[in-house]
Design a protein around this motif. Sequence first.
Motif, PDB file in Angstrom:
ATOM      1  N   THR A  96       0.518  -1.407   0.004  1.00  0.00           N
ATOM      2  CA  THR A  96       0.065   0.163   0.104  1.00  0.00           C
ATOM      3  C   THR A  96       0.553   1.343   0.162  1.00  0.00           C
ATOM      4  OG1 THR A  96      -0.299  -0.042   2.378  1.00  0.00           O
ATOM      5  CG2 THR A  96      -2.065  -0.239   1.046  1.00  0.00           C
ATOM      6  N   TRP A  97       2.334   1.396  -0.023  1.00  0.00           N
ATOM      7  CA  TRP A  97       3.407   2.822   0.299  1.00  0.00           C
ATOM      8  C   TRP A  97       3.394   3.182  -0.580  1.00  0.00           C
ATOM      9  CZ3 TRP A  97       4.030  -1.899   3.888  1.00  0.00           C
ATOM     10  CH2 TRP A  97       4.630  -2.444   3.676  1.00  0.00           C
ATOM     11  N   GLU A  98       3.591   1.317  -1.991  1.00  0.00           N
ATOM     12  CA  GLU A  98       4.192   1.950  -2.875  1.00  0.00           C
ATOM     13  C   GLU A  98       3.077   2.412  -3.631  1.00  0.00           C
ATOM     14  OE1 GLU A  98       6.980   1.134  -4.556  1.00  0.00           O
ATOM     15  OE2 GLU A  98       7.880   0.059  -2.627  1.00  0.00           O
ATOM     16  N   GLN A 100      -0.108   4.022  -3.170  1.00  0.00           N
ATOM     17  CA  GLN A 100      -0.491   4.959  -2.479  1.00  0.00           C
ATOM     18  C   GLN A 100      -1.200   6.546  -3.258  1.00  0.00           C
ATOM     19  OE1 GLN A 100       3.157   8.526  -2.848  1.00  0.00           O
ATOM     20  NE2 GLN A 100       4.228   6.608  -1.560  1.00  0.00           N
ATOM     21  N   ASP A 101      -2.723   5.246  -3.555  1.00  0.00           N
ATOM     22  CA  ASP A 101      -3.328   5.695  -4.519  1.00  0.00           C
ATOM     23  C   ASP A 101      -4.690   4.765  -3.782  1.00  0.00           C
ATOM     24  OD1 ASP A 101      -5.687   5.897  -5.719  1.00  0.00           O
ATOM     25  OD2 ASP A 101      -4.730   5.632  -7.837  1.00  0.00           O
ATOM     26  N   ARG A 102      -5.067   4.999  -2.821  1.00  0.00           N
ATOM     27  CA  ARG A 102      -6.365   3.999  -1.845  1.00  0.00           C
ATOM     28  C   ARG A 102      -7.208   3.744  -2.555  1.00  0.00           C
ATOM     29  NH1 ARG A 102     -10.820   4.827   1.497  1.00  0.00           N
ATOM     30  NH2 ARG A 102     -10.484   3.441   3.152  1.00  0.00           N
ATOM     31  N   PHE A 188      17.007  -8.519   8.154  1.00  0.00           N
ATOM     32  CA  PHE A 188      16.830  -6.833   7.578  1.00  0.00           C
ATOM     33  C   PHE A 188      17.862  -5.658   8.434  1.00  0.00           C
ATOM     34  CE2 PHE A 188      14.576  -3.515   5.818  1.00  0.00           C
ATOM     35  CZ  PHE A 188      14.437  -3.213   4.736  1.00  0.00           C
ATOM     36  N   GLY A 191      20.877  -5.592   7.927  1.00  0.00           N
ATOM     37  CA  GLY A 191      21.265  -4.898   6.705  1.00  0.00           C
ATOM     38  C   GLY A 191      21.877  -5.932   6.464  1.00  0.00           C
ATOM     39  N   ILE A 192      20.777  -7.278   6.224  1.00  0.00           N
ATOM     40  CA  ILE A 192      20.709  -8.035   5.501  1.00  0.00           C
ATOM     41  C   ILE A 192      19.824  -8.271   4.202  1.00  0.00           C
ATOM     42  CG2 ILE A 192      20.656 -10.436   4.425  1.00  0.00           C
ATOM     43  CD1 ILE A 192      21.581 -10.698   7.823  1.00  0.00           C
ATOM     44  N   ALA A 193      20.267  -8.003   2.716  1.00  0.00           N
ATOM     45  CA  ALA A 193      19.305  -7.469   1.720  1.00  0.00           C
ATOM     46  C   ALA A 193      17.975  -8.319   1.791  1.00  0.00           C
ATOM     47  CB  ALA A 193      19.568  -6.809   0.732  1.00  0.00           C
TER      48      ALA A 193
ATOM     49  N   ASN B   2     -10.939  12.720  -1.956  1.00  0.00           N
ATOM     50  CA  ASN B   2     -11.742  13.322  -0.988  1.00  0.00           C
ATOM     51  C   ASN B   2     -10.826  13.035  -0.114  1.00  0.00           C
ATOM     52  OD1 ASN B   2     -11.745  11.045   0.252  1.00  0.00           O
ATOM     53  ND2 ASN B   2     -13.742  10.190  -0.779  1.00  0.00           N
ATOM     54  N   ILE B   4      -9.979  11.505   2.678  1.00  0.00           N
ATOM     55  CA  ILE B   4      -9.523   9.939   3.124  1.00  0.00           C
ATOM     56  C   ILE B   4      -8.762   9.605   2.025  1.00  0.00           C
ATOM     57  CG2 ILE B   4     -11.736   8.462   2.822  1.00  0.00           C
ATOM     58  CD1 ILE B   4     -11.018   6.582   5.085  1.00  0.00           C
ATOM     59  N   ASN B   5      -8.778   9.758   1.321  1.00  0.00           N
ATOM     60  CA  ASN B   5      -7.875   9.124   0.366  1.00  0.00           C
ATOM     61  C   ASN B   5      -6.675  10.386  -0.053  1.00  0.00           C
ATOM     62  OD1 ASN B   5      -9.300   7.329  -0.532  1.00  0.00           O
ATOM     63  ND2 ASN B   5     -10.763   8.234  -2.053  1.00  0.00           N
ATOM     64  N   HIS B   8      -4.540   9.145   3.345  1.00  0.00           N
ATOM     65  CA  HIS B   8      -4.313   7.803   2.863  1.00  0.00           C
ATOM     66  C   HIS B   8      -2.836   8.442   2.543  1.00  0.00           C
ATOM     67  CE1 HIS B   8      -3.761   3.480   1.849  1.00  0.00           C
ATOM     68  NE2 HIS B   8      -3.419   3.824   0.713  1.00  0.00           N
ATOM     69  N   ARG B   9      -2.518   9.242   0.871  1.00  0.00           N
ATOM     70  CA  ARG B   9      -1.542   8.855   0.009  1.00  0.00           C
ATOM     71  C   ARG B   9      -0.607   9.743   1.367  1.00  0.00           C
ATOM     72  NH1 ARG B   9      -0.549   9.901  -5.160  1.00  0.00           N
ATOM     73  NH2 ARG B   9      -2.077   9.823  -6.188  1.00  0.00           N
ATOM     74  N   MET B  12       1.189   7.509   3.546  1.00  0.00           N
ATOM     75  CA  MET B  12       1.865   6.025   2.862  1.00  0.00           C
ATOM     76  C   MET B  12       3.095   6.590   1.799  1.00  0.00           C
ATOM     77  SD  MET B  12       0.471   3.464   3.276  1.00  0.00           S
ATOM     78  CE  MET B  12      -0.586   3.355   4.266  1.00  0.00           C
ATOM     79  N   GLU B  13       3.117   8.046   1.565  1.00  0.00           N
ATOM     80  CA  GLU B  13       4.297   8.708   0.958  1.00  0.00           C
ATOM     81  C   GLU B  13       5.584   8.619   1.783  1.00  0.00           C
ATOM     82  OE1 GLU B  13       2.647  11.695  -2.451  1.00  0.00           O
ATOM     83  OE2 GLU B  13       3.361  12.752  -0.423  1.00  0.00           O
ATOM     84  N   LYS B  15       5.644   6.560   4.343  1.00  0.00           N
ATOM     85  CA  LYS B  15       6.046   5.682   4.912  1.00  0.00           C
ATOM     86  C   LYS B  15       6.491   4.696   3.814  1.00  0.00           C
ATOM     87  CE  LYS B  15       3.887   0.819   6.909  1.00  0.00           C
ATOM     88  NZ  LYS B  15       2.571   0.639   6.603  1.00  0.00           N
ATOM     89  N   LYS B  16       6.647   4.877   2.454  1.00  0.00           N
ATOM     90  CA  LYS B  16       7.475   4.497   1.735  1.00  0.00           C
ATOM     91  C   LYS B  16       8.868   5.455   1.556  1.00  0.00           C
ATOM     92  CE  LYS B  16       7.973   4.908  -3.459  1.00  0.00           C
ATOM     93  NZ  LYS B  16       8.746   4.288  -3.282  1.00  0.00           N
ATOM     94  N   ILE B  19      10.294   3.275   4.284  1.00  0.00           N
ATOM     95  CA  ILE B  19      10.464   2.010   4.049  1.00  0.00           C
ATOM     96  C   ILE B  19      11.695   1.890   3.078  1.00  0.00           C
ATOM     97  CG2 ILE B  19      10.110  -0.210   2.785  1.00  0.00           C
ATOM     98  CD1 ILE B  19       7.189   0.208   4.281  1.00  0.00           C
ATOM     99  N   ASP B  20      12.211   3.048   2.040  1.00  0.00           N
ATOM    100  CA  ASP B  20      13.136   2.696   1.200  1.00  0.00           C
ATOM    101  C   ASP B  20      14.150   2.561   1.620  1.00  0.00           C
ATOM    102  OD1 ASP B  20      11.506   2.405  -0.951  1.00  0.00           O
ATOM    103  OD2 ASP B  20      11.121   4.080  -1.731  1.00  0.00           O
ATOM    104  N   LYS B  22      15.677   2.522   4.761  1.00  0.00           N
ATOM    105  CA  LYS B  22      15.968   0.757   4.967  1.00  0.00           C
ATOM    106  C   LYS B  22      16.058  -0.196   4.289  1.00  0.00           C
ATOM    107  CE  LYS B  22      13.029   0.662   9.489  1.00  0.00           C
ATOM    108  NZ  LYS B  22      11.089  -0.458  10.089  1.00  0.00           N
ATOM    109  N   ILE B  23      15.536  -0.264   2.985  1.00  0.00           N
ATOM    110  CA  ILE B  23      16.035  -1.063   2.081  1.00  0.00           C
ATOM    111  C   ILE B  23      17.454  -0.522   2.019  1.00  0.00           C
ATOM    112  CG2 ILE B  23      15.311  -2.033  -0.152  1.00  0.00           C
ATOM    113  CD1 ILE B  23      12.153  -2.017   0.387  1.00  0.00           C
ATOM    114  N   ALA B  25      19.362   0.585   2.929  1.00  0.00           N
ATOM    115  CA  ALA B  25      20.641   0.383   4.103  1.00  0.00           C
ATOM    116  C   ALA B  25      20.673  -1.162   3.917  1.00  0.00           C
ATOM    117  CB  ALA B  25      20.330   0.853   5.972  1.00  0.00           C
ATOM    118  N   ALA B  26      19.991  -1.744   3.719  1.00  0.00           N
ATOM    119  CA  ALA B  26      20.030  -2.997   3.638  1.00  0.00           C
ATOM    120  C   ALA B  26      20.685  -3.774   2.677  1.00  0.00           C
ATOM    121  CB  ALA B  26      18.833  -3.662   4.203  1.00  0.00           C
TER     122      ALA B  26
END
Lengths: 200, 200
Positions: A96-98, A100-102, A188, A191-193, B2, B4-5, B8-9, B12-13, B15-16, B19-20, B22-23, B25-26
């Motif tokens: 869902t975080w990729e 981003q479009d609910r 993870f 630091g492990i992918a 609207n 809520i959407n 959400h966006r 999620m932005e 959050k992304k 997470i990106d 963290k990825i 770094a791993a």
Amino acid sequence: MNDINQRHRVRMERKKAVIDQKIAAAQKDIGIIIVNTGNGKGKSSSGFGMVVRAMGHGMKVAVIQFIKGAMSTGEEKFLRRFPDEVSFHAMGEGYTWETQDRERDISKAQQAWALAKTYLSDPSIGLVLFDELNIALKYRYLDLDTVIADLLDRPDMQHVVITGRGAPDELIAIADTVTEMAVVKHAFKAGIAAQAGTEW
Amino acid sequence: MNDINQRHRVRMERKKAVIDQKIAAAQKDIGIIIVNTGNGKGKSSSGFGMVVRAMGHGMKVAVIQFIKGAMSTGEEKFLRRFPDEVSFHAMGEGYTWETQDRERDISKAQQAWALAKTYLSDPSIGLVLFDELNIALKYRYLDLDTVIADLLDRPDMQHVVITGRGAPDELIAIADTVTEMAVVKHAFKAGIAAQAGTEW
């Protein structure tokens, strides 16, 4: 026989008596709902383990992935080798975080549930895996009451496995077996992918 | 769009981005040790899910079951269809409370570990699953120091999955990813039998 082995035998004899009694008491053969939730690893992979277990017993299986889908996974590549045994559908477009479009996520989830209902109406399917359904429920992409009603309305002998973090209480209430996968340690963070074969 | 959407966006932005990061770094690609423990369901089935995930990526796999073996399971029936891809060994004679014979269990476990070592010395094997190894360690059928030394001495890129209740602390210490499967609910307690496709 030495002492430790003798004590082991006595302890195991007692344990066997208790377990045999429990097995004798557990007589119902019926399709069950299994929920794998929590923040730890193994929710989806356990679902895929149950898929191959069921296939080993000659059951037909259906898999719907509610969130994953943008990236091909090892389990998808593998299971697509058996189109007569497994119906495999990766209906999501990523996490869902990729996206981003609910609105698009909702529409995808609803298409996936419409497909899920066809399997929940088909007694020839022995086991269905709804991977990451909990995420779609948590974000309210699907109506929980509808999902629960459809799950309860399935063929008597059909098993359902549902995975994903944050399983709603109402789903836990109707499930037969619920496991919480809890993180003790995660590679993870060290630091492990995320690697082929272990994470996807 | 609207409210809520839109919210959400934005969420999620954010959050992304996290997470990106963290990825990024791993970055280490290396064989890992995964341990599934706890009293809940899904320890072995998650291991079998990882087996098929690895097979989907074209890896060769070895499975050794340290306790199970007396009864054929769905996963065994299924995986024996692919002798070129999976080496499957059910080395146990049932659960410890079924055999009640500690000396025989020890001898079986030691045979199984001798075989395990051959896979832990073979870099062509991408993933090994040691199912219920924790039970053999818990009952001291195997020497923990030897097992740990052999695990650490394996090929760099080889993944190992170890399952079973009561994983010893020393094993958790050397593992990369550890999950505790905790019981929330179990169908067996509600009088439902252990059934083909879900329990074996």
